[in-house]
Design a protein around this motif. Structure first.
Motif, PDB file in Angstrom:
ATOM      1  N   TYR A   1       0.741  -1.037  -0.065  1.00  0.00           N
ATOM      2  CA  TYR A   1      -0.143  -0.072  -0.119  1.00  0.00           C
ATOM      3  C   TYR A   1       0.827   1.179  -0.100  1.00  0.00           C
ATOM      4  O   TYR A   1       0.603   2.132  -0.861  1.00  0.00           O
ATOM      5  CB  TYR A   1      -0.944  -0.051   1.275  1.00  0.00           C
ATOM      6  N   ILE A   2       1.772   1.259   0.793  1.00  0.00           N
ATOM      7  CA  ILE A   2       2.796   2.367   0.844  1.00  0.00           C
ATOM      8  C   ILE A   2       3.458   2.821  -0.356  1.00  0.00           C
ATOM      9  O   ILE A   2       3.365   4.021  -0.867  1.00  0.00           O
ATOM     10  CB  ILE A   2       3.914   2.134   2.042  1.00  0.00           C
TER      11      ILE A   2
ATOM     12  N   GLU B   1       2.167   1.904  -3.374  1.00  0.00           N
ATOM     13  CA  GLU B   1       1.181   2.192  -4.289  1.00  0.00           C
ATOM     14  C   GLU B   1       0.786   3.637  -4.326  1.00  0.00           C
ATOM     15  O   GLU B   1       0.281   4.266  -5.070  1.00  0.00           O
ATOM     16  CB  GLU B   1      -0.111   1.312  -4.088  1.00  0.00           C
ATOM     17  N   VAL B   2       0.694   4.229  -3.088  1.00  0.00           N
ATOM     18  CA  VAL B   2       0.478   5.639  -2.854  1.00  0.00           C
ATOM     19  C   VAL B   2       1.472   6.788  -3.190  1.00  0.00           C
ATOM     20  O   VAL B   2       1.638   7.832  -2.845  1.00  0.00           O
ATOM     21  CB  VAL B   2      -0.261   5.756  -1.462  1.00  0.00           C
TER      22      VAL B   2
ATOM     23  N   GLY C   1       4.598   6.193  -1.466  1.00  0.00           N
ATOM     24  CA  GLY C   1       5.587   6.373  -0.314  1.00  0.00           C
ATOM     25  C   GLY C   1       6.626   5.359  -0.255  1.00  0.00           C
ATOM     26  O   GLY C   1       6.764   4.741  -1.187  1.00  0.00           O
TER      27      GLY C   1
ATOM     28  N   PHE D   1       5.185   8.428   3.817  1.00  0.00           N
ATOM     29  CA  PHE D   1       3.828   8.781   3.015  1.00  0.00           C
ATOM     30  C   PHE D   1       4.327  10.200   2.195  1.00  0.00           C
ATOM     31  O   PHE D   1       4.653  10.983   2.791  1.00  0.00           O
ATOM     32  CB  PHE D   1       2.558   8.577   3.750  1.00  0.00           C
TER      33      PHE D   1
ATOM     34  N   THR E   1       1.899  12.220   1.475  1.00  0.00           N
ATOM     35  CA  THR E   1       0.748  13.011   2.102  1.00  0.00           C
ATOM     36  C   THR E   1       0.231  12.623   3.294  1.00  0.00           C
ATOM     37  O   THR E   1       0.282  11.475   3.606  1.00  0.00           O
ATOM     38  CB  THR E   1      -0.528  13.496   1.076  1.00  0.00           C
TER      39      THR E   1
ATOM     40  N   GLU F   1      -3.011  12.777   3.935  1.00  0.00           N
ATOM     41  CA  GLU F   1      -4.194  11.970   3.532  1.00  0.00           C
ATOM     42  C   GLU F   1      -3.829  10.371   3.229  1.00  0.00           C
ATOM     43  O   GLU F   1      -4.626   9.678   3.404  1.00  0.00           O
ATOM     44  CB  GLU F   1      -4.843  12.555   2.117  1.00  0.00           C
ATOM     45  N   ALA F   2      -2.814  10.252   2.767  1.00  0.00           N
ATOM     46  CA  ALA F   2      -1.975   8.672   2.242  1.00  0.00           C
ATOM     47  C   ALA F   2      -1.965   8.082   3.797  1.00  0.00           C
ATOM     48  O   ALA F   2      -2.193   6.953   3.776  1.00  0.00           O
ATOM     49  CB  ALA F   2      -0.906   8.680   1.382  1.00  0.00           C
TER      50      ALA F   2
ATOM     51  N   ALA G   1      -5.280   7.267   5.345  1.00  0.00           N
ATOM     52  CA  ALA G   1      -5.875   6.233   4.658  1.00  0.00           C
ATOM     53  C   ALA G   1      -5.447   4.938   5.061  1.00  0.00           C
ATOM     54  O   ALA G   1      -6.110   3.834   5.175  1.00  0.00           O
ATOM     55  CB  ALA G   1      -5.822   6.286   3.236  1.00  0.00           C
ATOM     56  N   TRP G   2      -4.159   4.994   5.398  1.00  0.00           N
ATOM     57  CA  TRP G   2      -3.351   3.661   6.011  1.00  0.00           C
ATOM     58  C   TRP G   2      -3.771   3.377   7.237  1.00  0.00           C
ATOM     59  O   TRP G   2      -3.863   2.128   7.775  1.00  0.00           O
ATOM     60  CB  TRP G   2      -1.817   4.064   5.882  1.00  0.00           C
TER      61      TRP G   2
ATOM     62  N   THR H   1       3.229  12.811   8.370  1.00  0.00           N
ATOM     63  CA  THR H   1       3.509  11.805   7.003  1.00  0.00           C
ATOM     64  C   THR H   1       4.237  10.723   6.973  1.00  0.00           C
ATOM     65  O   THR H   1       4.818  10.154   6.214  1.00  0.00           O
ATOM     66  CB  THR H   1       3.992  12.695   5.684  1.00  0.00           C
TER      67      THR H   1
END
Length: 153
Positions: A66-67, A69-70, A72, A95, A97, A99-100, A103-104, A120
């Motif tokens: 996930y990290i 993919e956004v 990070g 991350f 942002t 926001e990322a 979401a995590w 972040t």
């Protein structure tokens, strides 16, 4: 009901194994202060060392998660306040942002782990067994104090 596990979800599960979340009330400093103090995994490691913790050099994880993919970057390292670290590596997740990161955090809560977050970044502590979980729960407040972060579990 059946749920599909996609590669992205599985990757997130592997990264998040050490990351759960229970917010502590408004312990975060403002993002401007943190951004100036913590801009890299090495900054986090140095701050933890300065606080008297034993820390290995962060190594970038190159797998998909996930990290990544956004946008990070995840790192693995060890951190402890005693000679025998908890079983398993900790993680530093940077991350792109706030926001990322936001979401995590809900994803990490699903895995019952222990983490410390900033604006972040997140430091996820090992929770793969009862010994690691107990060690990480004890260590998390020290990590949070050293980084001026928020404990999540």
């Amino acid at each position: 009901m059946r749920r599909l596990i996609t590669p992205a979800v599985l990757g997130a599960a592997l990264i998040l194994t050490g990351c759960g979340s229970t917010d502590t009330p408004d312990d975060k400093p403002d993002a401007v202060t943190q951004a100036a103090d913590i801009s890299s995994a090495q900054d986090i490691a140095d701050a933890l060392k300065d606080a008297g913790l034993t820390v290995s050099t962060p190594k970038e994880d190159t797998g998909d998660s996930y990290i990544t993919e956004v946008g990070g970057t995840p790192y693995s390292f060890t951190v402890t306040d005693q000679d025998n670290p908890a079983p398993g590596n900790a993680g530093i997740n940077l991350f792109p942002t706030p926001e990322a990161l936001d979401a995590w955090v809900p994803l990490s809560k699903q895995f019952g782990g222990v983490a410390v977050t900033g604006d972040t970044w997140a430091v996820s502590l090992p929770t793969r067994d009862a010994t690691a979980l107990a060690h990480s729960k004890r260590l998390a407040p020290k990590v949070a104090e050293a980084l001026d972060g928020t404990v999540q579990q």
